[in-house]
Structures are given as structure tokens and as C-alpha cells.
Scaffold this active site. Structure first.
Site, mmCIF file in Angstrom:
data_model
loop_
_atom_site.group_PDB
_atom_site.id
_atom_site.type_symbol
_atom_site.label_atom_id
_atom_site.label_comp_id
_atom_site.label_asym_id
_atom_site.label_seq_id
_atom_site.Cartn_x
_atom_site.Cartn_y
_atom_site.Cartn_z
ATOM 1 C CB CYS A 7 -0.840 0.050 1.151
ATOM 2 S SG CYS A 7 -0.296 0.008 2.829
ATOM 3 C CG ASN A 10 4.302 -1.660 5.445
ATOM 4 O OD1 ASN A 10 5.356 -2.092 5.855
ATOM 5 N ND2 ASN A 10 3.186 -2.491 5.381
ATOM 6 C CB CYS A 12 -3.885 1.886 7.319
ATOM 7 S SG CYS A 12 -3.634 3.250 8.139
ATOM 8 N NE ARG A 13 -4.363 1.742 1.741
ATOM 9 C CZ ARG A 13 -4.049 2.321 0.806
ATOM 10 N NH1 ARG A 13 -4.754 2.254 -0.377
ATOM 11 N NH2 ARG A 13 -3.183 3.340 0.626
ATOM 12 C CB SER A 14 0.129 -3.353 3.098
ATOM 13 O OG SER A 14 0.980 -2.388 3.719
ATOM 14 C CG ASP A 124 -5.051 6.089 2.445
ATOM 15 O OD1 ASP A 124 -5.402 5.923 3.645
ATOM 16 O OD2 ASP A 124 -4.211 6.815 1.902
HETATM 17 P P1 4NP Z 1 -1.909 3.028 4.219
HETATM 18 O O1 4NP Z 1 -2.366 4.389 4.874
HETATM 19 O O2 4NP Z 1 -1.308 3.223 2.890
HETATM 20 O O3 4NP Z 1 -2.944 2.016 4.264
HETATM 21 O O4 4NP Z 1 -0.814 2.460 5.090
HETATM 22 C C1 4NP Z 1 -1.715 5.455 4.808
HETATM 23 C C2 4NP Z 1 -0.668 5.652 5.946
HETATM 24 C C3 4NP Z 1 -0.199 6.862 6.081
HETATM 25 C C4 4NP Z 1 -0.076 7.690 4.771
HETATM 26 C C5 4NP Z 1 -1.037 7.718 3.775
HETATM 27 C C6 4NP Z 1 -1.648 6.313 3.801
HETATM 28 N N1 4NP Z 1 0.433 9.079 5.019
HETATM 29 O O5 4NP Z 1 0.301 9.946 3.933
HETATM 30 O O6 4NP Z 1 1.280 9.231 5.770
#
Ligand code: 4NP
Length: 155
Positions: A7, A10, A12-14, A124
Site C-alpha cells: 500500500c 505500510n 494501515c491497509r497492507s 485509504d
Molecule cells: P496505508 O495508509 O497506505 O494504508 O498504510 C496510509 C498511511 C499513511 C499515509 C498515507 C496512507 N501518509 O500519508 O502518511
């Protein structure tokens, strides 16, 4: 068989995907055969545990992801993994952009690859709340089941 879920951050989703996959793989008795890891296309959260909302959501579904630590996708991943499974279209585009020509066929958008979901992307949840994280869990757990199905049919 080695799977990498990718994702953006790294956190939240992954990591949620990794936890759901590991649990579905364990329940299917395939833990010895299928390895799972996760990474982000971005490196801002390198070394951090998952977002507390992601940890709480996974725990509510009986899966502990608190030991995960964020890392950025690296060139070696294209050689080490059989599949690089991407959470959304942006991640997919970026993982393809960085892919060596010989490894491009390993890169896929995870939900369509796993089958069964009515959407193509895991949204996201970072700017959202509990409902967004629950939605992510529902999608990653469905895709984890689809992944086990796909890999057992292919054996
Ligand atoms: P993820 O979520 O891609 O599902 O881990 C996010 C976590 C942090 C950020 C964006 C998406 N960020 O911009 O910091």
C-alpha cells in the site's frame, strides 16, 4: 510461494492485509507453504508499528498485527516474491513503474486478482475513522479468502 502486499504507508491497509492473509493461510493449513510480508511505496513511516486504529480493528477480528514494522518497497522485493499485490490503483501504478521488465508479470491489483470483490481498490482509511477501517478489514479478509482459493486451485 511468497506474497507481498503493498500500500502507500505500510501502517494501515497492507499490515491489515498481511494479518488477514496469515490467519486465512493458517486456517487452511498452508502456513508451511505460503509466506506473507507487506511494504509501502512511501517511506515516511519506516520502522513504525501499524496505526493504532488498524491494530484495534484487527484485534477486534481476532488478529494481532501489533508486531508489524513499516518498511518501504525495495528493488530486491521484485526478486524475492512471487506476487506483489497492490491495494489500490495508485500503488499498482507505482509498483509497476519501479518493476524490472522481467518481473512486471508478478505485479497485480490485489482485489481483482483474488476475485469476488465488487470493487477494485482498498480505499485509504488514513483520514477516516472506525467505519473506514472496518471497511478495509472486510475487503482484506475477503481478498485473503480469495487468495487461498486461487492458490489452492492452482496447485
Ligand atoms: P496505508 O495508509 O497506505 O494504508 O498504510 C496510509 C498511511 C499513511 C499515509 C498515507 C496512507 N501518509 O500519508 O502518511
Amino acid at each position: 510461494m511468497r506474497l507481498l502486499v503493498v500500500c502507500l504507508g505500510n501502517i494501515c491497509r497492507s499490515p491489515m492485509a498481511e494479518g488477514a492473509l496469515r490467519e486465512r493461510i493458517r486456517l487452511a493449513g498452508l502456513a508451511e507453504l505460503i509466506e506473507v510480508d507487506s511494504a509501502g511505496t512511501g517511506g515516511w513511516h519506516r520502522g513504525e508499528p501499524p496505526d493504532p486504529r488498524a491494530i484495534r480493528c484487527a484485534r477486534g477480528h481476532g488478529v494481532d498485527i501489533s508486531g508489524s514494522r513499516a518498511r518501504q518497497l525495495r528493488a530486491q522485493d521484485y526478486l524475492d516474491f512471487d506476487w506483489l499485490l497492490c491495494a489500490d490503483a495508485d500503488n499498482h501504478r507505482e509498483v509497476l513503474r519501479l518493476a524490472p521488465a522481467a518481473q512486471r508479470d508478478k505485479v497485480a491489483l490485489w482485489l481483482p486478482w483474488a476475485g469476488g470483490a465488487e470493487v477494485e481498490a482498498i480505499p485509504d482509511p488514513y483520514a477516516g475513522g472506525e467505519a473506514e477501517f472496518e471497511r478495509v478489514w472486510s475487503l482484506v479478509d475477503g481478498a485473503a479468502r480469495g487468495t487461498v482459493r486461487r492458490l489452492t486451485e492452482a496447485r
